[in-house]
Scaffold this motif. Structure first.
Motif, short mmCIF file in Angstrom:
data_model
loop_
_atom_site.label_atom_id
_atom_site.label_comp_id
_atom_site.label_asym_id
_atom_site.label_seq_id
_atom_site.Cartn_x
_atom_site.Cartn_y
_atom_site.Cartn_z
N HIS A 70 0.86 -1.19 0.00
CA HIS A 70 0.00 0.00 0.00
C HIS A 70 0.90 1.23 0.00
O HIS A 70 1.14 1.84 1.06
CB HIS A 70 -0.94 -0.01 1.22
CG HIS A 70 -1.72 -1.28 1.34
ND1 HIS A 70 -2.74 -1.61 0.47
CD2 HIS A 70 -1.58 -2.34 2.17
CE1 HIS A 70 -3.23 -2.80 0.79
NE2 HIS A 70 -2.53 -3.26 1.81
N THR A 71 1.42 1.57 -1.16
CA THR A 71 2.41 2.65 -1.28
C THR A 71 1.93 3.94 -0.62
O THR A 71 0.81 4.38 -0.88
CB THR A 71 2.71 2.90 -2.78
OG1 THR A 71 3.16 1.66 -3.34
CG2 THR A 71 3.78 3.97 -2.96
N GLY A 72 2.79 4.48 0.21
CA GLY A 72 2.48 5.76 0.84
C GLY A 72 1.75 5.64 2.16
O GLY A 72 1.56 6.63 2.86
N SER A 73 1.35 4.43 2.52
CA SER A 73 0.56 4.27 3.76
C SER A 73 1.44 3.91 4.95
O SER A 73 2.53 3.38 4.79
CB SER A 73 -0.49 3.18 3.57
OG SER A 73 -1.35 3.54 2.53
N ILE A 74 0.92 4.19 6.13
CA ILE A 74 1.63 3.89 7.38
C ILE A 74 0.72 3.03 8.23
O ILE A 74 -0.45 3.36 8.45
CB ILE A 74 2.01 5.19 8.11
CG1 ILE A 74 2.98 6.01 7.25
CG2 ILE A 74 2.60 4.90 9.49
CD1 ILE A 74 3.28 7.38 7.79
N SER A 75 1.26 1.91 8.73
CA SER A 75 0.41 1.02 9.53
C SER A 75 0.39 1.46 11.00
O SER A 75 1.30 2.15 11.48
CB SER A 75 0.91 -0.43 9.44
OG SER A 75 2.08 -0.58 10.21
N ALA A 76 -0.63 1.01 11.69
CA ALA A 76 -0.78 1.35 13.11
C ALA A 76 0.40 0.81 13.92
O ALA A 76 0.91 1.49 14.81
CB ALA A 76 -2.10 0.78 13.63
N SER A 77 0.86 -0.40 13.59
CA SER A 77 1.97 -0.95 14.38
C SER A 77 3.26 -0.18 14.14
O SER A 77 4.08 -0.03 15.04
CB SER A 77 2.15 -2.45 14.11
OG SER A 77 2.40 -2.65 12.76
N MET A 78 3.45 0.36 12.93
CA MET A 78 4.64 1.21 12.69
C MET A 78 4.57 2.47 13.54
O MET A 78 5.56 2.90 14.11
CB MET A 78 4.69 1.65 11.22
CG MET A 78 5.03 0.57 10.25
SD MET A 78 4.75 1.26 8.59
CE MET A 78 5.05 -0.19 7.63
N ALA A 79 3.37 3.06 13.60
CA ALA A 79 3.20 4.29 14.39
C ALA A 79 3.50 4.00 15.86
O ALA A 79 4.18 4.78 16.53
CB ALA A 79 1.78 4.82 14.22
N LYS A 80 3.02 2.87 16.32
CA LYS A 80 3.26 2.48 17.72
C LYS A 80 4.77 2.31 17.96
O LYS A 80 5.32 2.80 18.94
CB LYS A 80 2.52 1.15 17.99
CG LYS A 80 2.68 0.62 19.38
CD LYS A 80 1.87 1.45 20.35
CE LYS A 80 2.05 0.94 21.77
NZ LYS A 80 1.30 1.75 22.71
N ASN A 81 5.40 1.63 17.02
CA ASN A 81 6.83 1.40 17.13
C ASN A 81 7.64 2.70 17.16
O ASN A 81 8.70 2.77 17.78
CB ASN A 81 7.26 0.51 15.96
CG ASN A 81 8.72 0.16 16.02
OD1 ASN A 81 9.53 0.70 15.30
ND2 ASN A 81 9.06 -0.74 16.94
N MET A 82 7.14 3.75 16.51
CA MET A 82 7.84 5.04 16.49
C MET A 82 7.47 5.90 17.71
O MET A 82 7.88 7.05 17.80
CB MET A 82 7.51 5.81 15.20
CG MET A 82 8.04 5.15 13.96
SD MET A 82 9.84 4.95 13.95
CE MET A 82 10.39 6.62 13.69
N GLY A 83 6.66 5.37 18.59
CA GLY A 83 6.39 6.10 19.83
C GLY A 83 5.03 6.77 19.91
O GLY A 83 4.73 7.45 20.90
N ALA A 84 4.19 6.59 18.89
CA ALA A 84 2.86 7.20 18.97
C ALA A 84 2.00 6.43 19.96
O ALA A 84 2.16 5.21 20.13
CB ALA A 84 2.19 7.19 17.60
N SER A 85 1.10 7.13 20.62
CA SER A 85 0.14 6.42 21.47
C SER A 85 -1.31 6.67 21.02
O SER A 85 -2.22 6.01 21.48
CB SER A 85 0.32 6.77 22.94
OG SER A 85 0.74 8.09 23.10
N TYR A 86 -1.48 7.62 20.11
CA TYR A 86 -2.81 7.96 19.60
C TYR A 86 -2.78 8.05 18.08
O TYR A 86 -1.71 8.23 17.48
CB TYR A 86 -3.27 9.33 20.12
CG TYR A 86 -3.45 9.41 21.61
CD1 TYR A 86 -4.71 9.19 22.19
CD2 TYR A 86 -2.39 9.74 22.46
CE1 TYR A 86 -4.90 9.29 23.55
CE2 TYR A 86 -2.57 9.83 23.84
CZ TYR A 86 -3.83 9.61 24.37
OH TYR A 86 -4.01 9.70 25.73
N VAL A 87 -3.96 7.98 17.48
CA VAL A 87 -4.07 8.27 16.05
C VAL A 87 -5.42 8.95 15.78
O VAL A 87 -6.45 8.55 16.36
CB VAL A 87 -3.89 6.99 15.20
CG1 VAL A 87 -4.92 5.93 15.52
CG2 VAL A 87 -3.95 7.31 13.71
#
Ligand code: PGA
Length: 243
Positions: A70-87
């Motif tokens: 899915h070119t250009g998309s970011i998965s929830a687990s990637m966001a979590k791994n980068m330190g995000a806690s919300y979306v």
């Protein structure tokens, strides 16, 4: 999520990584009393820069897919791994520009839960109309996401689309009535007590109008004002000072 919660949706700001770091630093300083919770939602490309300066970060959107091509998309687990806690999911700008549907938004909520992210789910009517007609539009959005919302602990952001833009005319009494209705409906349909935020042209000039209703508002989703250093730091102090 701690009350009052202030979500800084920077949208497509600021223009450079250096400015993103500086703005995050200023916001962290203003929020240091820890009386509530300030969440910064930068453009995804600045996520780690902002995370170095501030504890609570959110992605502005997430893919409805857990993985894949899915070119250009970011998965929830990637966001979590980068330190995000919300979306943030279902923002009206994405509904309008990317034609996002309630079905996709429901999938995004589920991906967020799977990755242990808290979704901040935006709902709101397009035009200012009678509360009854507006409620019809919001109820449809809620009905289509409630089965997914029930699977975890989400936050709702009520954002009347006609009030989004940073300097639009707002109506705090109308917003409060709508938020009360949303909260009650979710409680009845999903047996959930969901925190609810208000968003739409919140700024230092109109914040007092909303603070009159602070007992029924758990926080604010601030767009344009959150990318202006002086405006957002003053706003945080005013909100923290009144809760
Ligand atoms: P605004 O945006 O504060 O610029 O109206 C609110 C939002 O991010 O939805």
């Amino acid at each position: 999520m701690k009350n009052p919660c202030i979500v800084c949706n920077w949208k497509m700001n600021p223009a450079s990584q250096k400015e993103a770091a500086a703005l995050a630093r200023e916001i962290t300083r203003a929020a240091k009393s820890k009386k509530g919770e300030v969440i910064i939602a930068p453009p995804a490309i600045y996520l780690s820069t902002v995370k170095n300066e501030h504890t609570h970060v959110a992605l502005q959107d997430v893919s409805e897919y857990a993985k894949g091509a899915h070119t250009g998309s970011i998965s929830a687990s990637m966001a979590k791994n980068m330190g995000a806690s919300y979306v943030i999911v279902g923002h009206s700008e994405r509904r309008r520009e990317q034609h996002e549907t309630n079905e996709q938004i429901a999938q995004k909520i589920e991906r967020a839960y799977e990755a242990k992210l808290t979704p901040i789910i935006c709902v709101g009517e397009l035009k200012k109309e009678t509360p009854e007609r507006a409620w019809g539009k919001i109820k449809k959005q809620l009905d289509e996401i409630i089965p997914s919302l029930k699977k975890g602990k989400g936050v709702i952001a009520y954002e009347p689309v006609w009030a989004i833009g940073g300097d639009k005319k707002t109506d705090s009494a109308y917003a409060q009535a709508m938020m009360y209705r949303i909260k009650l409906y979710i409680r009845m349909q999903a047996q959930l007590i969901t925190p609810i935020l208000y968003g739409g042209s919140v700024n230092c000039k109109n914040i007092e109008d909303f603070l009159e209703y602070k007992d029924s508002i758990d926080g604010f989703l601030v767009g344009s004002a959150s990318a202006q250093k002086k405006e957002i730091t003053t706003l945080i102090k005013k909100i923290y000072g009144s809760y």
